[in-house]
Design a protein around this motif. Structure first.
Motif, PDB file in Angstrom:
ATOM      1  N   HIS A   1       1.064   4.110  -2.989  1.00  0.00           N
ATOM      2  CA  HIS A   1       0.964   5.556  -2.761  1.00  0.00           C
ATOM      3  C   HIS A   1       2.201   6.289  -3.301  1.00  0.00           C
TER       4      HIS A   1
ATOM      5  N   SER B   1       1.694   6.582  -7.013  1.00  0.00           N
ATOM      6  CA  SER B   1       0.680   7.582  -7.375  1.00  0.00           C
ATOM      7  C   SER B   1       1.201   8.991  -7.087  1.00  0.00           C
ATOM      8  N   ASP B   2       2.019   9.164  -6.044  1.00  0.00           N
ATOM      9  CA  ASP B   2       2.650  10.468  -5.782  1.00  0.00           C
ATOM     10  C   ASP B   2       3.565  10.867  -6.937  1.00  0.00           C
TER      11      ASP B   2
ATOM     12  N   GLY C   1      -5.311  14.964  -8.293  1.00  0.00           N
ATOM     13  CA  GLY C   1      -5.236  14.537  -6.905  1.00  0.00           C
ATOM     14  C   GLY C   1      -4.805  13.085  -6.808  1.00  0.00           C
ATOM     15  N   GLU C   2      -4.575  12.659  -5.595  1.00  0.00           N
ATOM     16  CA  GLU C   2      -4.138  11.280  -5.358  1.00  0.00           C
ATOM     17  C   GLU C   2      -5.196  10.281  -5.817  1.00  0.00           C
ATOM     18  N   ASP C   3      -6.477  10.593  -5.655  1.00  0.00           N
ATOM     19  CA  ASP C   3      -7.527   9.657  -6.073  1.00  0.00           C
ATOM     20  C   ASP C   3      -7.464   9.393  -7.575  1.00  0.00           C
ATOM     21  N   ALA C   4      -7.263  10.446  -8.368  1.00  0.00           N
ATOM     22  CA  ALA C   4      -7.172  10.278  -9.817  1.00  0.00           C
ATOM     23  C   ALA C   4      -5.930   9.466 -10.197  1.00  0.00           C
TER      24      ALA C   4
ATOM     25  N   MET D   1      -4.415   7.309  -8.320  1.00  0.00           N
ATOM     26  CA  MET D   1      -4.640   5.940  -7.862  1.00  0.00           C
ATOM     27  C   MET D   1      -5.552   5.195  -8.847  1.00  0.00           C
ATOM     28  N   LEU D   2      -6.541   5.884  -9.393  1.00  0.00           N
ATOM     29  CA  LEU D   2      -7.435   5.266 -10.375  1.00  0.00           C
ATOM     30  C   LEU D   2      -6.640   4.825 -11.605  1.00  0.00           C
TER      31      LEU D   2
ATOM     32  N   THR E   1      -8.796  15.688 -15.691  1.00  0.00           N
ATOM     33  CA  THR E   1      -8.177  16.649 -14.776  1.00  0.00           C
ATOM     34  C   THR E   1      -7.577  17.850 -15.480  1.00  0.00           C
TER      35      THR E   1
ATOM     36  N   THR F   1       0.843  -1.203   0.000  1.00  0.00           N
ATOM     37  CA  THR F   1       0.000   0.000   0.000  1.00  0.00           C
ATOM     38  C   THR F   1       0.874   1.248   0.000  1.00  0.00           C
TER      39      THR F   1
END
Length: 187
Positions: A126, A129-130, A144-147, A149-150, A186, A122
């Motif tokens: 992260h 994704s960063d 953002g991190e959610d995008a 991560m997707l 985005t 995990t």
């Protein structure tokens, strides 16, 4: 005893990735890594004292290599179109050098039975994704991190399916579609 050598540690982690990709999680032992790395017996256990440390070393090395690949594809300043090409190039390259994604998938499967490994994976997810967020922002795209991560999860799914079934035969287009969807959402 001399201090550990960082290049040798990387070499051992690379060998562990190969072993994991070719023999699966059960085949990953210190002895198998020593053999694959063509080093004296006991070398892998000197650098990675436990199996958990060996697994952590594999995750760290895959994450590091992916970051190097992304950095090598990108130049500063980078345009959104160049970023798209770089991301598609890096992610598609993972299919030609199958060891990294296969080893990663082995680790993901093992993490379903190993909570400690799940936490480490995990953290690596992260970190990746960063890296994507930083690269997008360098291209003037605020995500953002959610995008991020997707995109990471979408590409992992495409790679997993392509490597395990051969479908799609040419995964570069689905990867490009996933990257474009992120950048369009985005941008």
């Amino acid at each position: 005893m001399p201090p550990p050598n960082p290049q040798r540690r990387d070499h051992l982690a690379d060998a562990a990735i190969t072993v994991l990709a070719e023999r699966g999680s059960r085949g990953l032992t210190h002895r198998a890594v020593d053999t694959a790395a063509a080093v004296p017996a006991g070398t892998a256990s000197r650098y990675f004292r436990t199996r958990d440390a060996l697994l952590d070393g594999v995750i760290e090395r895959i994450t590091h290599r992916l970051g190097e690949r992304v950095d090598s594809y990108t130049v500063r300043p980078i345009s959104p179109a160049d970023l798209e090409e770089a991301l598609v190039g890096v992610l598609t390259t993972m299919l030609s050098d199958r060891h990294d994604p296969l080893a990663l998938f082995e680790l993901h499967l093992e993490s379903t039975r190993n909570p400690r490994l799940r936490r480490v994976l995990t953290g690596a997810l992260h970190s990746r994704s960063d890296l994507l967020v930083r690269q997008c922002r360098a291209a003037g795209i605020d995500i953002g991190e959610d995008a991020a991560m997707l995109l990471e999860m979408s590409v992992l799914g495409i790679l997993f399916t392509a490597l395990t079934t051969g479908v799609p035969e040419s995964p570069s287009e689905p990867i490009r579609t996933a990257v474009r969807a992120l950048l369009a959402r985005t941008g």
